[in-house]
Design a protein around this motif. Structure first.
Motif, PDB file in Angstrom:
ATOM      1  N   HIS A  69       0.797  -1.224   0.000  1.00 63.71           N
ATOM      2  CA  HIS A  69       0.000   0.000   0.000  1.00 63.71           C
ATOM      3  C   HIS A  69       0.834   1.282   0.000  1.00 63.71           C
ATOM      4  O   HIS A  69       0.289   2.376   0.161  1.00 63.71           O
ATOM      5  N   THR A  70       2.126   1.146  -0.213  1.00 68.22           N
ATOM      6  CA  THR A  70       2.974   2.331  -0.277  1.00 68.22           C
ATOM      7  C   THR A  70       2.565   3.244  -1.422  1.00 68.22           C
ATOM      8  O   THR A  70       2.697   4.468  -1.320  1.00 68.22           O
ATOM      9  N   VAL A  71       2.044   2.690  -2.478  1.00 69.56           N
ATOM     10  CA  VAL A  71       1.544   3.494  -3.602  1.00 69.56           C
ATOM     11  C   VAL A  71       0.043   3.740  -3.464  1.00 69.56           C
ATOM     12  O   VAL A  71      -0.450   4.828  -3.747  1.00 69.56           O
ATOM     13  N   VAL A  72      -0.688   2.719  -2.998  1.00 63.25           N
ATOM     14  CA  VAL A  72      -2.155   2.797  -2.950  1.00 63.25           C
ATOM     15  C   VAL A  72      -2.633   3.928  -2.035  1.00 63.25           C
ATOM     16  O   VAL A  72      -3.499   4.721  -2.411  1.00 63.25           O
ATOM     17  N   ARG A  73      -2.102   4.010  -0.838  1.00 63.82           N
ATOM     18  CA  ARG A  73      -2.589   5.000   0.124  1.00 63.82           C
ATOM     19  C   ARG A  73      -2.347   6.436  -0.329  1.00 63.82           C
ATOM     20  O   ARG A  73      -3.279   7.249  -0.301  1.00 63.82           O
ATOM     21  N   VAL A 106       3.725  10.446   4.008  1.00 64.31           N
ATOM     22  CA  VAL A 106       4.437  10.592   5.281  1.00 64.31           C
ATOM     23  C   VAL A 106       3.723   9.798   6.371  1.00 64.31           C
ATOM     24  O   VAL A 106       4.359   9.051   7.136  1.00 64.31           O
ATOM     25  N   SER A 107       2.407   9.917   6.420  1.00 66.72           N
ATOM     26  CA  SER A 107       1.627   9.172   7.410  1.00 66.72           C
ATOM     27  C   SER A 107       1.783   7.665   7.228  1.00 66.72           C
ATOM     28  O   SER A 107       1.927   6.918   8.198  1.00 66.72           O
ATOM     29  N   HIS A 108       1.774   7.225   5.982  1.00 68.39           N
ATOM     30  CA  HIS A 108       1.958   5.798   5.682  1.00 68.39           C
ATOM     31  C   HIS A 108       3.345   5.318   6.126  1.00 68.39           C
ATOM     32  O   HIS A 108       3.477   4.240   6.708  1.00 68.39           O
TER      33      HIS A 108
END
Length: 195
Positions: A69-73, A106-108
């Motif tokens: 999910h580094t890209v998804v979020r 950043v949050s991820h």
């Protein structure tokens, strides 16, 4: 709302879409874009939220899920931010998408870093507690954003600041976790080679 949705999307993008969509459908907020209120979007967000709720509570699976999910979020946050800003393709809409996506990234990274530190603990209860706390904080901040967007953005900024600080303080533990994973892979590779 854009900053807050970005922060929350970095933790659980599906919950953000679901909660904002439900706030719009139920009439709690007139500021929710119609695209988030569509039935198909709400169903997809609910199903993916349930999958994430399970995956996020299992040690090591949560880190794998975070990597996926580094890209998804951030992408989801950028879309939500652009929808909130409007759909005219203007510079403010693009800036909103950039703010939402960057905040989510950043949050991820904070979430993924903290989870890597938590996975160094031998028991699974800490994952369940952390995941539940994340889900509740996302729900609380998004609900606050529907009624008081400025207060919600302040809360999100404070949580983001302390999250970054905590990851920085736990960086040594995270490095040990990565080293342990690397050593485990090397042992497996060595054991698999006929000797």
């Amino acid at each position: 709302m854009i900053f807050t949705a970005g922060w929350a999307s970095g933790i659980n993008a599906y919950a953000v879409v679901l909660l904002l969509g439900l706030a719009g459908v139920t009439g709690l907020s007139d500021d929710v874009p119609a695209g988030l209120q569509r039935t198909d979007v709400l169903i997809a967000a609910a199903v993916l939220f349930l999958v994430e709720a399970v995956a996020d509570k299992v040690p090591y699976l949560d880190s794998f899920w975070d990597a996926l999910h580094t890209v998804v979020r951030p992408a989801s946050a950028a879309v939500v931010a652009a929808l909130i800003a409007g759909s005219d393709g203007s510079l403010p809409e693009l800036a909103a998408a950039a703010v939402g996506g960057a905040t989510a990234l950043v949050s991820h990274l904070v979430k993924a870093g903290l989870r890597a530190a938590i996975n160094t603990s031998p028991e699974p209860a800490s994952n369940i507690v952390a995941s539940t706390a994340e889900d509740l904080s996302v729900a609380g901040v998004i609900t606050l954003a529907v009624f008081h967007p400025v207060a919600a953005s302040i809360v999100a900024a404070i949580l983001l600041f302390f999250g970054v600080l905590l990851v920085w303080l736990l960086a040594g533990r995270i490095r040990r976790f990565r080293r342990r994973l690397r050593e485990r892979r090397e042992r497996r590779a060595t054991a698999a080679v006929p000797g």
